[in-house]
Design an enzyme around this catalytic site. Structure first.
Site, short mmCIF file in Angstrom:
data_model
loop_
_atom_site.label_atom_id
_atom_site.label_comp_id
_atom_site.label_asym_id
_atom_site.label_seq_id
_atom_site.Cartn_x
_atom_site.Cartn_y
_atom_site.Cartn_z
CB ALA A 151 -0.95 0.00 1.20
N GLY A 178 4.00 1.59 -1.14
CA GLY A 178 5.00 1.65 -2.20
C GLY A 178 4.54 2.58 -3.31
CG MET A 221 3.64 0.10 -9.02
SD MET A 221 3.00 1.22 -10.29
CE MET A 221 1.28 0.76 -10.38
CB THR A 272 4.62 -8.70 -7.03
OG1 THR A 272 3.88 -8.04 -5.99
CG2 THR A 272 6.09 -8.73 -6.65
CG HIS A 295 11.54 -1.02 -17.21
ND1 HIS A 295 11.61 -1.96 -18.21
CD2 HIS A 295 10.21 -0.93 -16.89
CE1 HIS A 295 10.41 -2.43 -18.48
NE2 HIS A 295 9.54 -1.81 -17.70
CE LYS A 349 11.54 -4.25 -14.87
NZ LYS A 349 10.49 -4.59 -13.89
#
Length: 252
Positions: free
Chosen positions: A9, A11, A13, A86, A142, A146
């Site tokens: 929650a 993070g 994203m 994920t 990216h 990452k």
């Protein structure tokens, strides 16, 4: 109304999903799960799934591979649909997810963007039509934070192409230490990491005297959050089994 338990929650994203849900009266985040329990919105955040008291219909997981097993076990124990977003999952974890889908509804896609999944569909059509007459290369870009390379999306694109063509393919990740001509069966997969690139995937079909490129660029993380929320609504009440973005698109 679809009530969501949001894993990861706090993070990047997770916060993107929270922003996406704010103006959606069909969806509500009732609780969050994260090692960081700071309350940044109007729902509580727990660091122990068994302490969640609020009702939820679907789990959205944008966390980390290290907590994947606990999310999967909780989904099975509570018989709750889980939307697994994920990235960087191992082959063993993918196998566990498929096994768990016999006991709980599981939605998994290497990329939650509707646009990327449209790209995969177009690439498959092109690969089937061109079938062996063009060399295929995939370039993914990216941000510099990452961890996994190549991206799960790049591998999903390569897998889709492999299923579409009539010949056996070979994935090539590095050519610098091999001095030989390119084989027709090769699919080159290249990873670029730098800056704050959200995500770009470029599929190149290189033929004699012509090049075809099919490309998708994400400008913000919201595109993945939108897809995850759509998947959560889609998964509410679904029976056990494995689901993916293709199922969502076909039934929308």
């Amino acid at each position: 109304m679809t009530n969501i338990l949001l894993s990861g929650a706090n993070g990047n994203m997770g916060r993107a999903v929270t922003r996406t849900v704010e103006n959606n009266d069909k969806v509500k985040i009732t609780a969050g799960y994260d090692i960081n329990t700071v309350k940044n919105s109007d729902f509580p955040v727990y660091d122990n799934l068994d302490e969640v008291k609020e009702p939820f219909d679907v789990i959205i997981d944008f966390s980390h591979p290290s907590v994947f097993d606990s999310i999967l076990e909780f989904s099975v124990k509570t018989k709750t649909p889980a939307v697994i977003c994920t990235t960087g999952l191992s082959g063993e974890q993918i196998s566990k997810m498929k096994a768990a889908s016999k006991k709980a509804p599981i939605f998994f896609s290497a990329n939650m963007s509707l646009g990327v999944n449209l790209l995969i569909d177009l690439v498959c059509k092109a690969a089937k039509l061109l079938d062996g007459s063009f060399d295929i290369e995939i370039i993914e870009k990216h941000h510099n934070q990452k961890l996994d390379a190549p991206s799960g999306t790049a591998l999903a694109i390569a897998d889709a192409i492999s299923d579409a063509v009539s010949f056996d393919t070979e994935y090539i990740y590095d050519r610098h230490n091999v001095r030989k001509k390119r084989d027709k069966s090769e699919i080159g997969i290249h990873a670029v990491r730098g800056g704050t690139i959200v995500g770009e995937h470029d599929v190149i079909f290189a033929g004699n005297d012509e090049i075809i490129e099919i490309k998708h660029s994400a400008s913000s993380k919201e595109v993945f959050a939108v897809g995850a929320v759509k998947a959560a609504v889609f998964m509410k009440g679904k029976p056990c089994g494995m689901y993916d973005m293709k199922d969502l698109i076909e039934q929308s």
